[in-house]
Motif scaffolding. Structure first.
Motif, PDB file in Angstrom:
ATOM      1  N   GLY A 175      83.975  43.721  29.617  1.00 45.92           N
ATOM      2  CA  GLY A 175      83.812  42.454  30.305  1.00 45.92           C
ATOM      3  C   GLY A 175      82.680  41.632  29.718  1.00 45.92           C
ATOM      4  N   MET A 176      81.578  42.312  29.378  1.00 49.67           N
ATOM      5  CA  MET A 176      80.406  41.579  28.902  1.00 49.67           C
ATOM      6  C   MET A 176      80.582  41.019  27.511  1.00 49.67           C
ATOM      7  SD  MET A 176      77.039  43.568  30.127  1.00 49.67           S
ATOM      8  CE  MET A 176      77.616  45.143  30.664  1.00 49.67           C
ATOM      9  N   SER A 177      81.288  41.751  26.639  1.00 51.12           N
ATOM     10  CA  SER A 177      81.389  41.271  25.264  1.00 51.12           C
ATOM     11  C   SER A 177      82.624  40.407  25.057  1.00 51.12           C
ATOM     12  CB  SER A 177      81.384  42.439  24.270  1.00 51.12           C
ATOM     13  OG  SER A 177      82.552  43.210  24.381  1.00 51.12           O
TER      14      SER A 177
ATOM     15  N   THR B 126      70.219  52.170  37.463  1.00 55.78           N
ATOM     16  CA  THR B 126      71.678  52.148  37.345  1.00 55.78           C
ATOM     17  C   THR B 126      72.283  51.179  38.347  1.00 55.78           C
ATOM     18  OG1 THR B 126      71.438  54.492  36.911  1.00 55.78           O
ATOM     19  CG2 THR B 126      73.674  53.683  37.193  1.00 55.78           C
ATOM     20  N   ARG B 127      73.269  50.418  37.882  1.00 54.08           N
ATOM     21  CA  ARG B 127      73.976  49.513  38.799  1.00 54.08           C
ATOM     22  C   ARG B 127      75.182  50.205  39.379  1.00 54.08           C
ATOM     23  NH1 ARG B 127      72.905  46.035  34.525  1.00 54.08           N
ATOM     24  NH2 ARG B 127      74.803  46.667  33.471  1.00 54.08           N
ATOM     25  N   PRO B 128      75.534  49.831  40.611  1.00 54.92           N
ATOM     26  CA  PRO B 128      76.837  50.272  41.096  1.00 54.92           C
ATOM     27  C   PRO B 128      77.911  49.668  40.187  1.00 54.92           C
ATOM     28  CG  PRO B 128      75.867  48.637  42.578  1.00 54.92           C
ATOM     29  CD  PRO B 128      74.821  48.969  41.560  1.00 54.92           C
TER      30      PRO B 128
ATOM     31  N   VAL C 116      65.603  39.373  24.646  1.00 59.80           N
ATOM     32  CA  VAL C 116      66.393  40.556  25.008  1.00 59.80           C
ATOM     33  C   VAL C 116      66.721  40.465  26.494  1.00 59.80           C
ATOM     34  CG1 VAL C 116      65.564  42.047  23.149  1.00 59.80           C
ATOM     35  CG2 VAL C 116      64.288  41.966  25.296  1.00 59.80           C
ATOM     36  N   ARG C 117      67.931  40.860  26.845  1.00 63.87           N
ATOM     37  CA  ARG C 117      68.409  40.749  28.226  1.00 63.87           C
ATOM     38  C   ARG C 117      68.554  42.146  28.808  1.00 63.87           C
ATOM     39  NH1 ARG C 117      72.219  38.466  24.975  1.00 63.87           N
ATOM     40  NH2 ARG C 117      73.588  40.145  25.681  1.00 63.87           N
ATOM     41  N   LEU C 118      67.613  42.520  29.667  1.00 62.53           N
ATOM     42  CA  LEU C 118      67.599  43.908  30.124  1.00 62.53           C
ATOM     43  C   LEU C 118      67.850  44.025  31.617  1.00 62.53           C
ATOM     44  CD1 LEU C 118      64.609  45.326  28.057  1.00 62.53           C
ATOM     45  CD2 LEU C 118      67.016  45.173  27.439  1.00 62.53           C
ATOM     46  N   GLY C 119      68.829  44.844  31.957  1.00 64.12           N
ATOM     47  CA  GLY C 119      69.142  45.134  33.345  1.00 64.12           C
ATOM     48  C   GLY C 119      68.698  46.549  33.702  1.00 64.12           C
ATOM     49  N   ARG C 120      69.497  47.522  33.294  1.00 62.85           N
ATOM     50  CA  ARG C 120      69.269  48.905  33.736  1.00 62.85           C
ATOM     51  C   ARG C 120      67.897  49.461  33.380  1.00 62.85           C
ATOM     52  NH1 ARG C 120      73.740  51.557  30.670  1.00 62.85           N
ATOM     53  NH2 ARG C 120      73.227  49.795  29.341  1.00 62.85           N
ATOM     54  N   ALA C 121      67.377  49.113  32.215  1.00 67.59           N
ATOM     55  CA  ALA C 121      66.075  49.668  31.821  1.00 67.59           C
ATOM     56  C   ALA C 121      64.981  49.228  32.796  1.00 67.59           C
ATOM     57  CB  ALA C 121      65.713  49.227  30.404  1.00 67.59           C
TER      58      ALA C 121
ATOM     59  N   GLY D  32      70.612  42.043  22.546  1.00 71.55           N
ATOM     60  CA  GLY D  32      69.935  43.281  22.899  1.00 71.55           C
ATOM     61  C   GLY D  32      69.918  43.475  24.394  1.00 71.55           C
ATOM     62  N   MET D  33      70.433  44.643  24.805  1.00 68.70           N
ATOM     63  CA  MET D  33      70.443  45.034  26.207  1.00 68.70           C
ATOM     64  C   MET D  33      69.767  46.410  26.274  1.00 68.70           C
ATOM     65  SD  MET D  33      74.216  43.544  27.218  1.00 68.70           S
ATOM     66  CE  MET D  33      75.067  45.061  26.961  1.00 68.70           C
ATOM     67  N   THR D  34      69.899  47.086  27.392  1.00 66.14           N
ATOM     68  CA  THR D  34      69.207  48.356  27.558  1.00 66.14           C
ATOM     69  C   THR D  34      69.515  49.340  26.422  1.00 66.14           C
ATOM     70  OG1 THR D  34      69.019  48.142  29.936  1.00 66.14           O
ATOM     71  CG2 THR D  34      69.082  50.394  29.072  1.00 66.14           C
ATOM     72  N   GLY D  35      70.766  49.390  25.976  1.00 63.16           N
ATOM     73  CA  GLY D  35      71.161  50.405  25.000  1.00 63.16           C
ATOM     74  C   GLY D  35      70.873  50.046  23.557  1.00 63.16           C
TER      75      GLY D  35
ATOM     76  N   THR E  74      69.167  40.612  36.696  1.00 60.37           N
ATOM     77  CA  THR E  74      68.992  41.202  38.033  1.00 60.37           C
ATOM     78  C   THR E  74      70.303  41.319  38.817  1.00 60.37           C
ATOM     79  OG1 THR E  74      68.330  38.990  38.777  1.00 60.37           O
ATOM     80  CG2 THR E  74      66.581  40.534  38.249  1.00 60.37           C
ATOM     81  N   LYS E  75      71.422  41.129  38.162  1.00 61.30           N
ATOM     82  CA  LYS E  75      72.723  41.199  38.848  1.00 61.30           C
ATOM     83  C   LYS E  75      72.863  42.488  39.649  1.00 61.30           C
ATOM     84  CE  LYS E  75      75.022  43.108  34.784  1.00 61.30           C
ATOM     85  NZ  LYS E  75      75.584  42.732  33.488  1.00 61.30           N
ATOM     86  N   THR E  76      73.413  42.358  40.800  1.00 63.11           N
ATOM     87  CA  THR E  76      73.652  43.426  41.799  1.00 63.11           C
ATOM     88  C   THR E  76      72.374  43.890  42.515  1.00 63.11           C
ATOM     89  OG1 THR E  76      73.473  45.488  40.486  1.00 63.11           O
ATOM     90  CG2 THR E  76      75.602  44.326  40.407  1.00 63.11           C
TER      91      THR E  76
ATOM     92  N   PHE F 269      71.432  31.800  32.822  1.00 62.11           N
ATOM     93  CA  PHE F 269      72.788  32.194  33.195  1.00 62.11           C
ATOM     94  C   PHE F 269      73.438  32.837  31.975  1.00 62.11           C
ATOM     95  CE2 PHE F 269      77.305  31.847  33.938  1.00 62.11           C
ATOM     96  CZ  PHE F 269      77.382  32.392  35.208  1.00 62.11           C
ATOM     97  N   VAL F 270      73.914  34.078  32.133  1.00 63.01           N
ATOM     98  CA  VAL F 270      74.371  34.833  30.960  1.00 63.01           C
ATOM     99  C   VAL F 270      75.839  35.259  31.040  1.00 63.01           C
ATOM    100  CG1 VAL F 270      72.008  35.698  30.569  1.00 63.01           C
ATOM    101  CG2 VAL F 270      73.651  37.129  31.830  1.00 63.01           C
ATOM    102  N   GLY F 271      76.557  34.825  32.076  1.00 59.93           N
ATOM    103  CA  GLY F 271      77.924  35.313  32.258  1.00 59.93           C
ATOM    104  C   GLY F 271      78.977  34.292  31.852  1.00 59.93           C
TER     105      GLY F 271
HETATM  106  C1  LIG Z   1      74.406  42.966  32.597  1.00 57.92           C
HETATM  107  C2  LIG Z   1      74.115  42.197  31.374  1.00 57.92           C
HETATM  108  C3  LIG Z   1      73.012  42.528  30.574  1.00 57.92           C
HETATM  109  C4  LIG Z   1      72.073  43.687  30.870  1.00 57.92           C
HETATM  110  O1  LIG Z   1      72.677  44.894  30.509  1.00 57.92           O
HETATM  111  P1  LIG Z   1      71.902  46.296  30.650  1.00 57.92           P
HETATM  112  O2  LIG Z   1      72.738  47.212  29.814  1.00 57.92           O
HETATM  113  O3  LIG Z   1      71.868  46.648  32.073  1.00 57.92           O
HETATM  114  O4  LIG Z   1      70.545  46.120  30.073  1.00 57.92           O
HETATM  115  C5  LIG Z   1      72.784  41.745  29.450  1.00 57.92           C
HETATM  116  N1  LIG Z   1      73.592  40.710  29.119  1.00 57.92           N
HETATM  117  C6  LIG Z   1      74.662  40.372  29.866  1.00 57.92           C
HETATM  118  C7  LIG Z   1      75.513  39.233  29.431  1.00 57.92           C
HETATM  119  C8  LIG Z   1      74.958  41.101  31.011  1.00 57.92           C
HETATM  120  O5  LIG Z   1      76.033  40.769  31.743  1.00 57.92           O
END
Ligand SMILES: *Cc1c(COP(=O)(O)O)cnc(C)c1O
Length: 246
Positions: free
Chosen positions: A150-152, A241-243, A232-237, A216-219, A48-50, A89-91
């Protein structure tokens, strides 16, 4: 508010999120069916970031009760006001934020170095709780050179997983849960996640309880589920869209 539109005829945010949750559940269902896996073998974690607390609450009301943040600051802003959820916490995590994250989250997906294990353990003992830890594995060698985002970025090299796993498994207040990874931009996600799966099975041969695979993320959620993802960690789906992040 109920119904498709508010009085002015606009679609409400709740309706938008309801539609997104339904679409995501269908993607997960289809991916599980394609992989011959039961649907309930995959847990959806909403990142749910942002997005505001209100969205966290709306998702929870729609049954999405696993929620994740990638920055301690945002976790601190939302988690205390959304009790009853499982917070992930995923960051990237600095040791000096370990106490705050441990206080608020039940699962940390981004354990990537020995020095962090000590800080998390100390914090968990002080908070008198048990934190489930996933080892973030670097899949950088599966992507084009220099393509890490940044994420990977970050993550322990696959060869260093056994040492880090041993440290987590032996640390007070921590429970070794499994592995996590982000597929590098421009990689073949099936190839990257297959490598993660191999890391996971080696890990499980030493630590039977460490069966989670957060991938696994949105893409790329379909590839992740084909390769055994349990989370699976889903944000945008889910949220749109995030800023762009600063
Ligand atoms: C933002 C984020 C996600 C979600 O990514 P989306 O492409 O929006 O689904 C998953 N994992 C991590 C570590 C993230 O920072």
């Amino acid at each position: 508010m109920t119904g498709e539109e508010d009085r002015a005829g606009r679609t409400t945010r709740e309706d938008e999120l309801r539609g997104n949750v339904a679409q995501v559940r269908e993607r997960i269902r289809a991916a599980c069916a394609g992989a011959g896996r039961p649907e309930d073998s995959v847990t959806l974690v909403a990142i749910t970031k942002t997005f505001p607390l209100e969205d966290v609450r709306t998702l929870a009301a729609l049954g999405v009760t696993d929620t994740g943040e990638n920055r301690e600051q945002e976790l601190k802003q939302k988690a205390p006001d959304a009790p009853g959820l499982t917070w992930h916490f995923v960051g990237q995590l600095q040791s000096n934020k370990a106490r705050s994250v441990v206080r608020l989250a039940q699962v940390v997906h981004s354990v990537d170095r020995l020095s962090l294990v000590g800080a998390l353990s100390k914090a968990a003992v002080a908070e008198e709780k048990t934190v489930r830890c996933l080892l973030q594995v670097s899949l950088a060698s599966y992507g084009p050179e220099g393509a890490e985002t940044g994420m990977s970025r970050g993550g322990v090299a696959p060869g260093d997983v056994p040492d880090l796993a041993g440290a987590v498994a032996g640390a007070d207040g921590l429970e070794l849960g499994g592995v996590m990874a982000v597929a590098p931009l421009g990689s073949d996600p099936d190839e990257a996640f297959a490598a993660l799966r191999a890391v996971s099975s080696r890990l499980r041969s030493e630590h039977a309880g460490a069966g989670w695979i957060s991938a696994g993320m949105t893409g790329d959620l379909e590839a992740a589920i084909r390769q055994g993802a349990t989370h699976v960690r889903l944000g945008r789906a889910l949220l749109g869209t995030r800023p762009p992040l600063g």
